[in-house]
Scaffold this active site. Structure first.
Site, PDB file in Angstrom:
ATOM      1  CG  PHE A  14      -1.651  -1.332   1.393  1.00  0.00           C
ATOM      2  CD1 PHE A  14      -2.764  -1.628   0.618  1.00  0.00           C
ATOM      3  CD2 PHE A  14      -1.194  -2.286   2.288  1.00  0.00           C
ATOM      4  CE1 PHE A  14      -3.427  -2.843   0.759  1.00  0.00           C
ATOM      5  CE2 PHE A  14      -1.847  -3.504   2.440  1.00  0.00           C
ATOM      6  CZ  PHE A  14      -2.969  -3.782   1.673  1.00  0.00           C
ATOM      7  N   GLY A  39       6.047  -2.735  10.547  1.00  0.00           N
ATOM      8  CA  GLY A  39       5.000  -3.040   9.573  1.00  0.00           C
ATOM      9  C   GLY A  39       5.600  -3.425   8.241  1.00  0.00           C
ATOM     10  CB  SER A  45       7.875  -0.032   2.599  1.00  0.00           C
ATOM     11  OG  SER A  45       7.514  -0.919   3.638  1.00  0.00           O
ATOM     12  CG  ASP A  64       4.095  -7.303   9.996  1.00  0.00           C
ATOM     13  OD1 ASP A  64       3.230  -7.995  10.553  1.00  0.00           O
ATOM     14  OD2 ASP A  64       3.822  -6.455   9.147  1.00  0.00           O
ATOM     15  N   GLY A  68      -1.375  -9.679   9.655  1.00  0.00           N
ATOM     16  CA  GLY A  68      -2.190  -8.612   9.098  1.00  0.00           C
ATOM     17  C   GLY A  68      -2.870  -7.750  10.138  1.00  0.00           C
ATOM     18  CG  ASP A 134       3.387   1.677   6.681  1.00  0.00           C
ATOM     19  OD1 ASP A 134       2.263   2.179   6.905  1.00  0.00           O
ATOM     20  OD2 ASP A 134       3.686   1.139   5.600  1.00  0.00           O
ATOM     21  CG  HIS A 137      -2.337   2.562  10.393  1.00  0.00           C
ATOM     22  ND1 HIS A 137      -1.026   2.518  10.782  1.00  0.00           N
ATOM     23  CD2 HIS A 137      -2.321   2.782   9.043  1.00  0.00           C
ATOM     24  CE1 HIS A 137      -0.247   2.696   9.723  1.00  0.00           C
ATOM     25  NE2 HIS A 137      -1.005   2.849   8.668  1.00  0.00           N
ATOM     26  CG  HIS A 162       3.001   5.158   4.837  1.00  0.00           C
ATOM     27  ND1 HIS A 162       2.356   4.029   4.380  1.00  0.00           N
ATOM     28  CD2 HIS A 162       3.000   6.045   3.785  1.00  0.00           C
ATOM     29  CE1 HIS A 162       1.993   4.209   3.118  1.00  0.00           C
ATOM     30  NE2 HIS A 162       2.362   5.419   2.743  1.00  0.00           N
ATOM     31  CG  ASP A 163      -0.969   4.662   5.622  1.00  0.00           C
ATOM     32  OD1 ASP A 163      -0.963   5.034   4.433  1.00  0.00           O
ATOM     33  OD2 ASP A 163      -0.838   3.476   5.956  1.00  0.00           O
TER      34      ASP A 163
END
Length: 204
Positions: A14, A39, A45, A64, A68, A134, A137, A162-163
């Site tokens: 993403f 993440g 990335s 990570d 998910g 990242d 969230h 990010h985001d």
């Protein structure tokens, strides 16, 4: 870099191309040392950061649990059923990451840590030269990740989030709140904004 860009383009994730370019530029200007990515997903990335780490002699750790985030689970918008392990019935992005790193030739550059951020935070002591946030969230996890790992940033180290969406209509607010916290508490100078990617540098 051409081969790495091709691998990244073929990797699920993403990260828009313009933000990927900004992330590479950020890594090119970060101190050499240990870089930590929170993440990983399938490694899009990770390829961009790993390529820069290899070129500059840095070390990249990507962290990570590989099951998910909420939005990746069945019934949610970003669920990919091809990533579900048929043996467990759970989303598992680790095999995809392994394939990505092998295709990119980055297996010797990137250290993969499979754990929750809470698990890793309990033992992490290494100074960090670049921190890329990242991960999950949700408000609680995003705030935890910043609080747990940002204190390890060295003077001159780079924080990338990010985001980051100031407008709730554009996306979730947890990364925006983390970004506001970093600037409000002091010790960071804002460096740049590229789409939803925000970059700051530790001042001391």
């Amino acid at each position: 870099m051409t081969n790495l860009l091709a691998v990244a383009a073929d990797t699920r994730g993403f990260l828009p191309d313009d933000e990927a370019a900004a992330l590479r530029a950020t890594a090119a200007d970060a101190p050499v040392g240990t870089w930590l990515e929170i993440g990983t997903y399938c490694g899009k990335s990770t390829v961009h950061l790993g390529g820069m780490a290899r070129d500059r002699g840095a070390r990249l750790v990507t962290l990570d649990h590989h099951h998910g985030s909420e939005e990746n689970q069945p019934g949610w918008e970003w669920h990919d059923p091809s990533l579900v392990d048929p043996a467990t019935g759970r989303l598992d992005t680790l095999p995809s990451l392994r394939h990505t790193l092998a295709a990119a030739g980055l297996e010797e550059v990137v250290s993969v840590v499979v754990a929750t951020t809470a698990q890793a935070a309990a033992w992490w002591t290494t100074p960090i030269s670049l921190l890329f946030l990242d991960g999950n969230h949700t408000e609680a996890t995003a705030q935890h990740d910043y609080a747990a790992f940002a204190p390890h940033l060295v003077a001159g180290g780079v924080l990338a989030v990010h985001d980051v969406f100031p407008d709730p209509a554009d996306g979730g607010q947890a990364p925006w709140h983390v970004w506001q916290r970093a600037l409000a508490q002091g010790g960071f100078d804002e460096v740049s904004t590229h789409g939803s990617l925000r970059v700051a540098r530790r001042t001391g």
